[in-house]
Design an enzyme around this catalytic site. Structure first.
Site, PDB file in Angstrom:
ATOM      1  N   LYS A 157      30.160-100.000  -0.089  1.00  9.43           N
ATOM      2  CA  LYS A 157      29.689 -98.649   0.171  1.00  9.43           C
ATOM      3  C   LYS A 157      30.855 -97.691   0.430  1.00  9.43           C
ATOM      4  O   LYS A 157      30.752 -96.492   0.125  1.00  9.43           O
ATOM      5  CB  LYS A 157      28.710 -98.646   1.347  1.00  9.43           C
ATOM      6  CG  LYS A 157      27.393 -99.359   1.039  1.00  9.43           C
ATOM      7  CD  LYS A 157      26.679 -98.738  -0.173  1.00  9.43           C
ATOM      8  CE  LYS A 157      25.320 -99.352  -0.408  1.00  9.43           C
ATOM      9  NZ  LYS A 157      24.591 -98.728  -1.542  1.00  9.43           N
ATOM     10  N   TYR A 214      29.119-105.921   1.728  1.00 13.30           N
ATOM     11  CA  TYR A 214      28.258-104.747   1.615  1.00 13.30           C
ATOM     12  C   TYR A 214      28.984-103.479   2.056  1.00 13.30           C
ATOM     13  O   TYR A 214      28.988-102.468   1.351  1.00 13.30           O
ATOM     14  CB  TYR A 214      27.001-104.948   2.453  1.00 13.30           C
ATOM     15  CG  TYR A 214      26.090-103.741   2.483  1.00 13.30           C
ATOM     16  CD1 TYR A 214      25.255-103.456   1.410  1.00 13.30           C
ATOM     17  CD2 TYR A 214      26.065-102.884   3.584  1.00 13.30           C
ATOM     18  CE1 TYR A 214      24.417-102.345   1.424  1.00 13.30           C
ATOM     19  CE2 TYR A 214      25.230-101.775   3.610  1.00 13.30           C
ATOM     20  CZ  TYR A 214      24.420-101.516   2.528  1.00 13.30           C
ATOM     21  OH  TYR A 214      23.594-100.409   2.553  1.00 13.30           O
TER      22      TYR A 214
END
Length: 252
Positions: A178, A174
């Protein structure tokens, strides 16, 4: 790119015919972004991978919000959404996933692929698909939902936003996706120039379904307010930056 440290307090009043698309707008921060855009008089499309969930969200909002089936990982779905939505002034790339995994020793390649397919490649596919429509807008705006955990500066120095004993090195899939979103935001802003306003938002930890069973975090509506400031930036507002939900500039 602009080097100011805080977003302007002024929010531009949108034209009555302004149109926005919020991917993943059927829940979480995206749901609140859709509501707040409607409050400002913007015509809103909710993009939902599951059309039924999108329709239920629209019914809950209870206003003239429109729904389009949009799976950002499916090229045919993106192309169909582009045709259905038509004109567009504001694109909120909110759709995102957290497939789990730990650090480099406990994350699978499949988890990495899942994160990047939605959070990075899907974001790029939707942006590319809607660029022709956005180029026709008098005030084109792109807001990419990122994360403070994707900031390399914050990841490499003590930061009160994070419990470093718990997260340092973790969340590889994750968080690295990002970081990639931040890079895509900057490079897109450089490509499209000052006529566009392309920015990323670090919404802070929020109570959403991004992490199953999450009970901690702030109100998603508070983060949505930060997205609205970027979506309705004045024409002399900044572009090509990462912003915290409170309007302060965040480091890459």
């Amino acid at each position: 790119m602009n080097q100011i440290d805080r977003l302007p307090t002024e929010i531009r009043s949108p034209e009555p015919d302004s149109v926005a698309l919020v991917s993943g707008g059927n829940s979480g921060i995206g749901f609140d972004i859709a509501q707040q855009l409607l409050d400002r008089g913007v015509n809103v499309w909710i993009g939902a991978r599951d059309l039924g969930k999108g329709q239920r969200a629209a019914k809950e909002i209870g206003r003239s919000v429109q729904v389009v089936q949009l799976d950002v990982t499916d090229p045919s779905s993106v192309a169909a959404a582009v045709q259905q939505v038509g004109e567009l002034d504001i694109l909120i790339n909110n759709a995102g996933v957290n497939p789990g995994g730990e650090d480099i020793t406990g994350t699978t390649i499949e988890q990495l692929r899942t994160a990047y397919e939605t959070n990075v490649f899907g974001l790029i596919a939707v942006t590319q698909g809607f660029l022709p429509a956005l180029r026709l807008s008098a005030h084109p705006r792109i807001v990419n939902l990122s994360s403070g955990t994707g900031s390399l500066t914050w990841n490499n120095s003590p930061n009160p936003q994070f419990d470093w004993e718990q997260v340092q090195g973790g969340g590889l899939a994750y968080r690295s996706s990002k970081t990639a979103v931040n890079a895509v935001t900057l490079l897109t802003a450089q490509t499209l120039g000052q006529g566009f306003k392309v920015n990323a938002l670090a919404p802070g930890l929020r109570r959403t379904n991004l992490i199953a069973g999450m009970t901690v975090g702030g109100d998603p509506a508070e983060a949505a307010t930060g997205a609205i400031r970027l979506a309705l930036l004045p024409d002399d507002g900044p572009t090509g930056a990462l912003w915290s939900w409170d309007g302060t500039r965040a480091p890459w």
